[in-house]
Design a protein around this motif. Structure first.
Motif, PDB file in Angstrom:
ATOM      1  N   GLU A 197     -13.303   4.374   0.212  1.00  0.00           N
ATOM      2  CA  GLU A 197     -12.607   4.952  -0.936  1.00  0.00           C
ATOM      3  C   GLU A 197     -11.667   3.921  -1.562  1.00  0.00           C
ATOM      4  OE1 GLU A 197     -10.881   8.750  -0.670  1.00  0.00           O
ATOM      5  OE2 GLU A 197     -12.542   9.661   0.448  1.00  0.00           O
ATOM      6  N   GLU A 240     -11.944   2.500  -5.352  1.00  0.00           N
ATOM      7  CA  GLU A 240     -10.789   2.578  -6.244  1.00  0.00           C
ATOM      8  C   GLU A 240     -10.421   1.193  -6.782  1.00  0.00           C
ATOM      9  OE1 GLU A 240      -9.194   5.182  -7.363  1.00  0.00           O
ATOM     10  OE2 GLU A 240      -9.994   6.796  -6.095  1.00  0.00           O
ATOM     11  N   HIS A 257     -12.890   6.336  -9.639  1.00  0.00           N
ATOM     12  CA  HIS A 257     -11.991   7.387  -9.159  1.00  0.00           C
ATOM     13  C   HIS A 257     -12.768   8.358  -8.268  1.00  0.00           C
ATOM     14  CE1 HIS A 257      -9.018   5.751 -11.804  1.00  0.00           C
ATOM     15  NE2 HIS A 257      -9.786   5.943 -12.860  1.00  0.00           N
TER      16      HIS A 257
END
Length: 208
Positions: A128, A132, A137
């Motif tokens: 993640e 990012e 997102h």
């Protein structure tokens, strides 16, 4: 005709008829059935009807069927430059496929940014953070009404590449950065010099 729509673009009925070597009447009959089955959608622009694939899952099904029984419509002579380009990197509806895509998926797993769980990839906490850092997102992607990080079997490599909303987001990012470029009238995708350098650094990859 469905294979011709795998790059996510809309095509007019006449063009699809020529691709499938069908009369206009026969193509219209097939397209009506595909539309009724919700495999394609139809939109009118001026005097022409344009068709596009209804949803990403149709592309996943086509790729899976090609693994079971690849046909002449999916392949070209082994010496063809076009064949080599498609096998190296192409679009599968809205995500990357081919040797390049399999390399990326395997590198993401190797770096523990993805885990394989049955037929799905799982994005790890470090994954993640990685996404990012690319401007993707993750929380917004999880809200989509589609698979998040689907494992899609690649019909040329017989291995998994990354599909779903994460796969689509990666392709979008790579295109926006100029690391890959789509080519007209083909599903082949070109990996640019900056793409080789930047994606290579991100994932510790060397591309053949």
């Amino acid at each position: 005709m469905l294979t011709a729509l795998l790059n996510g673009e809309a095509r007019p009925a006449g063009e699809l008829a020529r691709i499938a070597n069908l009369s206009a009447q026969a193509a219209s009959a097939h397209l009506a059935k595909l539309t009724a089955a919700q495999l394609v959608t139809k939109a009118r622009e001026g005097r022409h009807h344009y068709y596009r694939m209804a949803r990403p899952e149709v592309g996943l099904a086509l790729e899976a069927l090609a693994v079971v029984s690849p046909s002449a419509s999916h392949t070209m002579p082994a010496v063809s430059d076009a064949d080599r380009e498609l096998r190296f990197a192409r679009t599968c509806y809205d995500h990357l496929a081919g040797h390049f895509a399999v390399q990326i998926a395997e590198a993401l797993v190797h770096k523990q940014l993805l885990n394989m769980d049955s037929r799905e990839f799982r994005v790890t906490p470090n994954g993640e953070l990685f996404l990012e850092s690319l401007g993707i997102h993750v929380a917004a992607l999880r809200e989509h009404r589609r698979a998040f990080a689907r494992a899609c079997i690649d019909w040329t490599e017989r291995k998994y590449h990354l599909a779903g909303s994460v796969g689509a987001a990666l392709l979008g990012t790579f295109c926006a950065e100029g690391w890959v470029t789509r080519q007209k009238a083909t599903r082949a995708v070109r990996l640019t010099g900056s793409g080789r350098r930047e994606i290579g650094k991100l994932l510790d990859l060397r591309f053949d």
